[in-house]
Motif scaffolding. Structure first.
Motif, PDB file in Angstrom:
ATOM      1  N   LEU A  57     -15.181 -15.574  10.312  1.00  0.00           N
ATOM      2  CA  LEU A  57     -15.054 -16.246  11.721  1.00  0.00           C
ATOM      3  C   LEU A  57     -16.021 -17.249  12.079  1.00  0.00           C
ATOM      4  O   LEU A  57     -15.884 -18.394  12.887  1.00  0.00           O
ATOM      5  CB  LEU A  57     -15.362 -14.937  12.833  1.00  0.00           C
ATOM      6  CG  LEU A  57     -13.867 -14.370  13.581  1.00  0.00           C
ATOM      7  CD1 LEU A  57     -14.338 -13.341  14.580  1.00  0.00           C
ATOM      8  CD2 LEU A  57     -12.974 -15.282  13.569  1.00  0.00           C
ATOM      9  N   ARG A  58     -17.293 -17.083  11.513  1.00  0.00           N
ATOM     10  CA  ARG A  58     -18.331 -18.135  11.797  1.00  0.00           C
ATOM     11  C   ARG A  58     -17.859 -19.500  11.303  1.00  0.00           C
ATOM     12  O   ARG A  58     -18.223 -20.482  11.869  1.00  0.00           O
ATOM     13  CB  ARG A  58     -19.509 -17.727  10.878  1.00  0.00           C
ATOM     14  CG  ARG A  58     -20.756 -18.492  10.942  1.00  0.00           C
ATOM     15  CD  ARG A  58     -21.927 -17.708  10.022  1.00  0.00           C
ATOM     16  NE  ARG A  58     -21.812 -17.562   8.640  1.00  0.00           N
ATOM     17  CZ  ARG A  58     -21.812 -18.451   7.761  1.00  0.00           C
ATOM     18  NH1 ARG A  58     -22.414 -19.791   8.099  1.00  0.00           N
ATOM     19  NH2 ARG A  58     -21.812 -18.208   6.795  1.00  0.00           N
ATOM     20  N   HIS A  59     -16.888 -19.502  10.294  1.00  0.00           N
ATOM     21  CA  HIS A  59     -16.439 -20.708   9.623  1.00  0.00           C
ATOM     22  C   HIS A  59     -15.112 -21.421  10.590  1.00  0.00           C
ATOM     23  O   HIS A  59     -14.680 -22.469  10.606  1.00  0.00           O
ATOM     24  CB  HIS A  59     -15.919 -20.582   8.322  1.00  0.00           C
ATOM     25  CG  HIS A  59     -17.012 -20.268   7.316  1.00  0.00           C
ATOM     26  ND1 HIS A  59     -17.736 -21.134   6.688  1.00  0.00           N
ATOM     27  CD2 HIS A  59     -17.496 -19.114   7.213  1.00  0.00           C
ATOM     28  CE1 HIS A  59     -18.894 -20.372   6.126  1.00  0.00           C
ATOM     29  NE2 HIS A  59     -18.690 -19.123   6.382  1.00  0.00           N
ATOM     30  N   ILE A  60     -14.832 -20.689  11.495  1.00  0.00           N
ATOM     31  CA  ILE A  60     -13.468 -20.964  12.310  1.00  0.00           C
ATOM     32  C   ILE A  60     -13.786 -21.300  13.633  1.00  0.00           C
ATOM     33  O   ILE A  60     -13.056 -22.025  14.176  1.00  0.00           O
ATOM     34  CB  ILE A  60     -12.296 -20.027  12.173  1.00  0.00           C
ATOM     35  CG1 ILE A  60     -12.058 -19.613  10.675  1.00  0.00           C
ATOM     36  CG2 ILE A  60     -11.191 -19.995  12.935  1.00  0.00           C
ATOM     37  CD1 ILE A  60     -10.994 -18.695  10.580  1.00  0.00           C
ATOM     38  N   VAL A  61     -14.730 -20.539  14.266  1.00  0.00           N
ATOM     39  CA  VAL A  61     -14.956 -20.511  15.772  1.00  0.00           C
ATOM     40  C   VAL A  61     -15.410 -22.127  16.046  1.00  0.00           C
ATOM     41  O   VAL A  61     -16.456 -22.030  15.560  1.00  0.00           O
ATOM     42  CB  VAL A  61     -15.728 -19.481  16.290  1.00  0.00           C
ATOM     43  CG1 VAL A  61     -15.938 -19.577  17.763  1.00  0.00           C
ATOM     44  CG2 VAL A  61     -14.794 -18.105  15.921  1.00  0.00           C
TER      45      VAL A  61
END
Lengths: 258, 66
Positions: A57-61
């Motif tokens: 998620l860190r890479h998408i948010v």
């Protein structure tokens, strides 16, 4: 280029991206950013307590990206509603890509369960974007059920075969009162441009970018193709193919009107 | 007491809350959801939700997908 509006929310990009099949989360993030996308799908899986992997998620948010959790893995409407509730809690959004494809071989969406789930999820307050067959009748029914968009397939998921359903996509687009997002099967920027020229509101691409030799450059290629296709559509394509309406070969009216 | 977490038998102290289960499992702060006996339990209710013997938990997290 006109802005895309879904459920009252504006999008500057008409390219939606999936996050599957990338070699690494870093590469995925670079491709997402290069594509200019503002709508990104995510899946859910059961936690493996032994496996402490990277937080994807860190890479998408990012502030400009709307997360679109999917219900991949569910087999019917009941499971889809459960998955949707889990997704809303996990991702903090009521946006949902509804996908119900019980058959693992072709991953084709189950029409009956998809319509049933859409009706239920809309009542539960979800913004529902159903992945569906390129079936014009179904797409109108989904619209009437309150779907925010319809997402008919161009070809089976991951096949890169392009718009095999083109004739039906044209009818769907012509009839739609909600955005039409062509999902699945788009394997090359030319397919994406073709969908946009037909008047699709957006396209969803995953495999074609994720497995490209250079996913970041391919993301840019898709961005350009989607913009070119949309620009052409808005400009008014010269000599576009007229829509061929069906011509009944049976005397329908004689039976209906006594 | 014994419960199931994603179909795996797990031993827990008596009178655990769902919040304590989350801590025991070291769940991340975001991108996860839990259900008890197939009903999703909102994170806000984790501290007060008591887990009973033989409860079945489903714990999901974000994954890549199209």
């Amino acid at each position: 280029m006109d802005k895309l509006i879904i459920a009252g929310k504006e999008f500057n990009s008409r390219l939606f991206l999936g996050t599957g099949k990338f070699n690494s989360n870093d590469l995925m993030e670079k491709a997402l950013l290069a594509s200019g996308t503002e709508m990104v799908t995510v899946a859910m899986k059961r936690i493996d307590l032994e496996d402490k992997e990277d937080d994807m998620l860190r890479h998408i948010v990012h502030p400009h990206i709307q997360l679109l959790p999917n219900t991949s893995g569910v087999r019917n409407a009941e499971e889809a509603v459960f998955a949707a509730q889990m997704a809303r809690e996990a991702f903090g959004t009521n946006w949902l890509k509804l996908e119900i494809h019980p058959d693992p071989r072709y991953l084709l969406p189950d029409t009956v369960e998809t319509l049933k789930a859409t009706e239920q999820l809309v009542k539960l307050g979800f913004v529902v974007l159903p992945y569906c067959q390129a079936d014009p009748v179904l797409c109108k029914q989904l619209e009437e059920a309150g779907a925010a968009t319809v997402m008919p397939l161009g070809a089976p998921i991951g096949t890169n075969r392009g718009l095999q359903t083109r004739e039906f996509l044209q009818i769907i687009i012509e009839q739609a009162g909600i955005p039409v997002v062509v999902d699945a099967g788009i394997g090359a920027p030319s397919h994406a441009a073709e969908a946009m020229e037909l008047g699709a509101s957006a396209v969803l691409v995953n495999t074609a970018i994720a497995v490209a030799g250079n996913p970041v450059r391919m993301a840019v290629a898709f961005k350009n193709a989607v913009e070119a296709g949309r620009e052409a559509y808005e400009a008014g394509l010269g000599g576009s193919t007229p829509l061929f309406e069906a011509s009944a070969s049976s005397p329908l009216t004689a039976f209906l009107d006594k | 007491m014994r419960i199931k977490v994603n179909n795996k038998e797990t031993e827990l102290p008596e009178a655990s809350t769902l919040q304590q289960v989350a801590e025991t499992l070291a769940l991340p702060a975001r991108g996860v959801a839990m259900a008890v006996n197939n009903r999703m339990v909102p994170r806000a209710e984790w501290p007060t939700r008591i887990i009973c013997e033989n409860d079945s938990l489903v714990v999901i997290k974000a994954a890549c997908g199209g």
